[in-house]
Design a protein around this motif. Structure first.
Motif, PDB file in Angstrom:
ATOM      1  N   GLN A 163       0.832  -1.028   0.085  1.00 12.27           N
ATOM      2  CA  GLN A 163       0.140  -0.402   0.161  1.00 12.27           C
ATOM      3  C   GLN A 163       0.965   0.703  -0.462  1.00 12.27           C
ATOM      4  O   GLN A 163       0.575   2.567  -0.568  1.00 12.27           O
ATOM      5  N   GLY A 164       2.109   1.338   0.499  1.00 12.22           N
ATOM      6  CA  GLY A 164       2.596   2.373   0.984  1.00 12.22           C
ATOM      7  C   GLY A 164       3.067   3.030  -0.394  1.00 12.22           C
ATOM      8  O   GLY A 164       2.780   4.252  -0.793  1.00 12.22           O
ATOM      9  N   LYS A 165       3.701   2.384  -2.005  1.00 12.03           N
ATOM     10  CA  LYS A 165       3.861   2.710  -3.032  1.00 12.03           C
ATOM     11  C   LYS A 165       3.021   3.215  -3.854  1.00 12.03           C
ATOM     12  O   LYS A 165       2.536   3.236  -4.634  1.00 12.03           O
ATOM     13  N   CYS A 166       1.790   2.715  -2.696  1.00 15.85           N
ATOM     14  CA  CYS A 166       0.353   2.934  -4.049  1.00 15.85           C
ATOM     15  C   CYS A 166       0.377   1.759  -4.954  1.00 15.85           C
ATOM     16  O   CYS A 166       0.699   2.007  -6.094  1.00 15.85           O
ATOM     17  N   GLY A 167      -0.158   0.719  -4.465  1.00 17.33           N
ATOM     18  CA  GLY A 167      -0.577  -0.797  -5.267  1.00 17.33           C
ATOM     19  C   GLY A 167      -1.533  -0.110  -6.419  1.00 17.33           C
ATOM     20  O   GLY A 167      -2.434   0.232  -6.176  1.00 17.33           O
ATOM     21  N   SER A 168      -1.095  -0.272  -7.802  1.00 19.87           N
ATOM     22  CA  SER A 168      -1.902  -0.955  -8.787  1.00 19.87           C
ATOM     23  C   SER A 168      -2.761  -1.910  -9.584  1.00 19.87           C
ATOM     24  O   SER A 168      -1.794  -3.048  -9.744  1.00 19.87           O
ATOM     25  N   VAL A 169      -3.806  -1.425  -9.544  1.00 18.08           N
ATOM     26  CA  VAL A 169      -4.088  -2.714 -11.070  1.00 18.08           C
ATOM     27  C   VAL A 169      -4.424  -2.714 -12.203  1.00 18.08           C
ATOM     28  O   VAL A 169      -5.184  -1.504 -12.172  1.00 18.08           O
ATOM     29  N   ILE A 170      -4.122  -2.776 -13.564  1.00 17.31           N
ATOM     30  CA  ILE A 170      -4.873  -2.718 -14.488  1.00 17.31           C
ATOM     31  C   ILE A 170      -5.236  -4.315 -14.889  1.00 17.31           C
ATOM     32  O   ILE A 170      -4.982  -5.651 -15.192  1.00 17.31           O
ATOM     33  N   SER A 171      -6.502  -3.754 -15.933  1.00 20.67           N
ATOM     34  CA  SER A 171      -7.135  -5.152 -16.531  1.00 20.67           C
ATOM     35  C   SER A 171      -7.199  -4.588 -18.314  1.00 20.67           C
ATOM     36  O   SER A 171      -6.832  -3.033 -18.669  1.00 20.67           O
ATOM     37  N   LEU A 172      -7.695  -5.459 -19.384  1.00 20.02           N
ATOM     38  CA  LEU A 172      -7.336  -4.909 -20.427  1.00 20.02           C
ATOM     39  C   LEU A 172      -8.561  -5.366 -21.100  1.00 20.02           C
ATOM     40  O   LEU A 172      -9.171  -6.199 -20.647  1.00 20.02           O
ATOM     41  N   THR A 173      -9.693  -4.013 -21.889  1.00 23.20           N
ATOM     42  CA  THR A 173     -10.865  -4.689 -22.332  1.00 23.20           C
ATOM     43  C   THR A 173     -10.459  -3.874 -23.685  1.00 23.20           C
ATOM     44  O   THR A 173     -10.239  -4.016 -24.522  1.00 23.20           O
ATOM     45  N   TYR A 174     -12.229  -3.861 -24.006  1.00 26.62           N
ATOM     46  CA  TYR A 174     -12.524  -4.217 -25.783  1.00 26.62           C
ATOM     47  C   TYR A 174     -13.074  -2.870 -25.894  1.00 26.62           C
ATOM     48  O   TYR A 174     -14.775  -3.491 -24.814  1.00 26.62           O
ATOM     49  N   MET A 175     -13.746  -2.124 -26.746  1.00 29.03           N
ATOM     50  CA  MET A 175     -14.755  -1.235 -27.140  1.00 29.03           C
ATOM     51  C   MET A 175     -16.135  -2.270 -27.334  1.00 29.03           C
ATOM     52  O   MET A 175     -17.095  -1.585 -27.560  1.00 29.03           O
ATOM     53  N   SER A 218      -8.162   0.837 -22.741  1.00 35.09           N
ATOM     54  CA  SER A 218      -9.301  -0.063 -23.656  1.00 35.09           C
ATOM     55  C   SER A 218      -8.489  -0.101 -24.735  1.00 35.09           C
ATOM     56  O   SER A 218      -8.389   0.966 -25.137  1.00 35.09           O
ATOM     57  N   ALA A 219      -8.323  -1.597 -25.063  1.00 35.21           N
ATOM     58  CA  ALA A 219      -7.267  -1.204 -26.387  1.00 35.21           C
ATOM     59  C   ALA A 219      -7.255  -1.604 -27.418  1.00 35.21           C
ATOM     60  O   ALA A 219      -8.772  -2.619 -27.921  1.00 35.21           O
ATOM     61  N   GLY A 220      -6.907  -0.811 -28.688  1.00 36.59           N
ATOM     62  CA  GLY A 220      -7.240  -1.544 -30.355  1.00 36.59           C
ATOM     63  C   GLY A 220      -7.229  -2.635 -30.038  1.00 36.59           C
ATOM     64  O   GLY A 220      -6.158  -3.209 -29.745  1.00 36.59           O
ATOM     65  N   PRO A 221      -7.286  -2.883 -32.000  1.00 32.40           N
ATOM     66  CA  PRO A 221      -6.586  -4.751 -32.522  1.00 32.40           C
ATOM     67  C   PRO A 221      -5.362  -5.064 -32.586  1.00 32.40           C
ATOM     68  O   PRO A 221      -4.475  -4.385 -32.776  1.00 32.40           O
ATOM     69  N   LEU A 222      -5.164  -6.333 -32.102  1.00 37.78           N
ATOM     70  CA  LEU A 222      -3.804  -7.051 -32.182  1.00 37.78           C
ATOM     71  C   LEU A 222      -4.030  -8.533 -32.930  1.00 37.78           C
ATOM     72  O   LEU A 222      -4.540  -9.195 -31.683  1.00 37.78           O
ATOM     73  N   LYS A 223      -3.144  -8.472 -33.322  1.00 40.97           N
ATOM     74  CA  LYS A 223      -3.401  -9.928 -33.630  1.00 40.97           C
ATOM     75  C   LYS A 223      -2.473 -11.149 -32.555  1.00 40.97           C
ATOM     76  O   LYS A 223      -1.299 -11.331 -33.373  1.00 40.97           O
ATOM     77  N   SER A 224      -3.164 -11.580 -31.668  1.00 35.02           N
ATOM     78  CA  SER A 224      -2.435 -12.566 -30.733  1.00 35.02           C
ATOM     79  C   SER A 224      -3.395 -13.609 -30.803  1.00 35.02           C
ATOM     80  O   SER A 224      -4.380 -13.801 -31.776  1.00 35.02           O
ATOM     81  N   ARG A 225      -2.963 -14.776 -30.328  1.00 32.66           N
ATOM     82  CA  ARG A 225      -3.095 -15.838 -29.826  1.00 32.66           C
ATOM     83  C   ARG A 225      -4.515 -16.051 -30.073  1.00 32.66           C
ATOM     84  O   ARG A 225      -5.907 -16.326 -30.837  1.00 32.66           O
ATOM     85  N   ALA A 226      -5.224 -14.752 -28.847  1.00 26.07           N
ATOM     86  CA  ALA A 226      -6.794 -14.799 -28.537  1.00 26.07           C
ATOM     87  C   ALA A 226      -7.675 -14.217 -29.808  1.00 26.07           C
ATOM     88  O   ALA A 226      -8.603 -14.754 -29.575  1.00 26.07           O
ATOM     89  N   ALA A 227      -7.024 -13.271 -30.329  1.00 22.45           N
ATOM     90  CA  ALA A 227      -7.887 -12.375 -31.250  1.00 22.45           C
ATOM     91  C   ALA A 227      -7.769 -13.556 -32.065  1.00 22.45           C
ATOM     92  O   ALA A 227      -8.817 -13.107 -32.784  1.00 22.45           O
ATOM     93  N   LYS A 228      -7.250 -13.725 -33.008  1.00 23.90           N
ATOM     94  CA  LYS A 228      -7.347 -14.856 -33.615  1.00 23.90           C
ATOM     95  C   LYS A 228      -8.404 -15.588 -34.061  1.00 23.90           C
ATOM     96  O   LYS A 228      -8.487 -16.093 -34.517  1.00 23.90           O
ATOM     97  N   ALA A 229      -8.802 -16.162 -32.362  1.00 27.23           N
ATOM     98  CA  ALA A 229      -9.627 -17.209 -32.299  1.00 27.23           C
ATOM     99  C   ALA A 229     -11.211 -16.608 -32.346  1.00 27.23           C
ATOM    100  O   ALA A 229     -12.318 -17.171 -32.584  1.00 27.23           O
ATOM    101  N   ILE A 230     -11.448 -15.287 -32.279  1.00 27.10           N
ATOM    102  CA  ILE A 230     -12.613 -13.822 -32.677  1.00 27.10           C
ATOM    103  C   ILE A 230     -12.648 -14.674 -34.160  1.00 27.10           C
ATOM    104  O   ILE A 230     -14.044 -15.001 -34.844  1.00 27.10           O
ATOM    105  N   GLY A 231     -11.995 -14.449 -35.132  1.00 28.03           N
ATOM    106  CA  GLY A 231     -11.768 -14.531 -36.636  1.00 28.03           C
ATOM    107  C   GLY A 231     -12.159 -13.905 -37.478  1.00 28.03           C
ATOM    108  O   GLY A 231     -11.634 -14.414 -38.619  1.00 28.03           O
ATOM    109  N   PHE A 232     -11.848 -12.764 -37.180  1.00 29.61           N
ATOM    110  CA  PHE A 232     -11.851 -11.423 -38.348  1.00 29.61           C
ATOM    111  C   PHE A 232     -10.727 -10.513 -38.009  1.00 29.61           C
ATOM    112  O   PHE A 232     -11.166  -9.358 -37.640  1.00 29.61           O
ATOM    113  N   ILE A 233      -9.688 -11.297 -36.879  1.00 25.24           N
ATOM    114  CA  ILE A 233      -8.834  -9.514 -36.481  1.00 25.24           C
ATOM    115  C   ILE A 233      -8.088  -8.873 -37.624  1.00 25.24           C
ATOM    116  O   ILE A 233      -8.112  -7.658 -37.375  1.00 25.24           O
TER     117      ILE A 233
END
Ligand code: NAI
Length: 288
Positions: A163-175, A218-233
């Motif tokens: 807590q002292g250094k102020c912890g930070s949590v970050i996630s990734l979302t999509y539009m 909120s990230a723009g599109p990237l050709k990752s492994r997970a994104a390829k599974a969506i089918g139209f990356i």
């Protein structure tokens, strides 16, 4: 500098989790990874054999270090939650202590505490189906793996976050959480909407209780492994480049840099935000 980060959702060098790990390492953070159990063997083997050495290179020429890779399945909170079909699955056979609470216990035993938690994972078994054709099971699975996993990781890691250094949590979302993206199905759009709403509520709750900041990129599109599974990356990437205000290629490092900023004291007053790193595409209401 001098901070320790746990990044959940890295199983190769193609996704956002890897880029965030690399940028945080470059800024001086110690890196711990959480890797999905079924992907663990191949990831560790590739790492050992030097398959990722080129992408492990930092600007100064050295390779960034990963202190430890933990097996993780963020869909399960404790051993009692794991059904027999998973327990007896041979892709889980070699690994142990991979539920969320067990991973947190192991990190606590090994390192004592962390400063930065990154949630870079998602899974929607029916992502290629329209929402209108998604089963209850598929919808809840998307929500469990992509939204509740964030609540669970934060809930269990928070007590060992500095807590002292102020912890930070970050996630990734999509539009797709706020605007219709035809094809981003299976309840994944719903899961991202939940993730963004949870970011605000958790920012309040964890802010008051632990002095931890919670933000989502909120990230723009990237050709990752997970994104390829969506089918139209490819289509998503082309559309984004053609129609965003900046019309430039979006690199995984753009997200790594933003995450490193959000995790740093430069962002001390930023919490509960959806932080757009998408070349400005989210501002457009009509393509031109
Ligand atoms: P990725 O494939 O690199 O990362 C997803 C990771 O989640 C994989 O390593 C996978 O093994 C892991 N995973 C899946 N189920 C899991 C579970 N139950 N427990 C633990 N790990 C699990 O792909 P990417 O695209 O970098 O995804 C990272 C985050 O970025 C996700 O939240 C994704 O929705 C988000 N995002 C991705 C965009 C893209 O275009 N690639 C755009 C906007 C957001």
């Amino acid at each position: 500098t001098g901070k320790r980060a746990f990044i959940a959702g890295v199983a190769d060098d193609q996704g956002y989790g890897w880029a965030i790990a690399k940028t945080l390492a470059s800024a001086g953070a110690e890196i711990l990874l959480g890797t999905w159990v079924p992907a663990l063997n191949i990831f560790e083997t590739s790492l050992r054999r030097g398959k990722f050495d080129e992408s492990r290179q930092l600007p100064n020429g050295s390779l960034f270090e990963i202190s430890k890779v933990y097996p993780l399945d963020a869909v399960f909170d404790c051993p009692e939650d794991v059904p027999d079909e998973i327990k007896n699955n041979k892709r889980y056979a070699g690994a142990s202590a991979w539920t969320v609470t067990e991973v947190v216990d192991s990190v606590k035993k090994d390192f004592g505490s962390i400063d930065i938690l990154v949630h870079s994972l998602a899974n929607g078994p029916e992502v290629s189906k329209p929402l209108l054709e998604t089963s209850r099971k598929g919808y809840l699975a998307a929500s469990s793996a992509s939204a509740y996993s964030h609540v669970s990781l934060l809930r269990h890691f928070a007590p060992i976050m500095n807590q002292g250094k102020c912890g930070s949590v970050i996630s990734l979302t999509y539009m797709a959480s706020e605007k219709t993206i035809p094809g981003y199905g299976g309840g994944m759009s719903s899961a991202k909407a939940a993730l963004e709403s949870d970011t605000r509520v958790l920012a309040f709750e964890a802010g008051r209780k632990y002095k931890i900041r919670v933000n989502t990129i909120s990230a723009g599109p990237l050709k990752s492994r997970a994104a390829k599974a969506i089918g139209f990356i490819e289509k998503m990437i082309d559309y984004s480049k053609a129609n965003s205000p900046l019309q430039r290629d979006l690199e995984a490092d753009d997200i790594g840099n933003a995450a490193t900023f959000l995790a740093s004291p430069l962002a001390s007053a930023i919490s509960g935000t959806v932080f757009y790193v998408d070349n400005g595409l989210h501002t457009m209401g009509m393509a031109l």
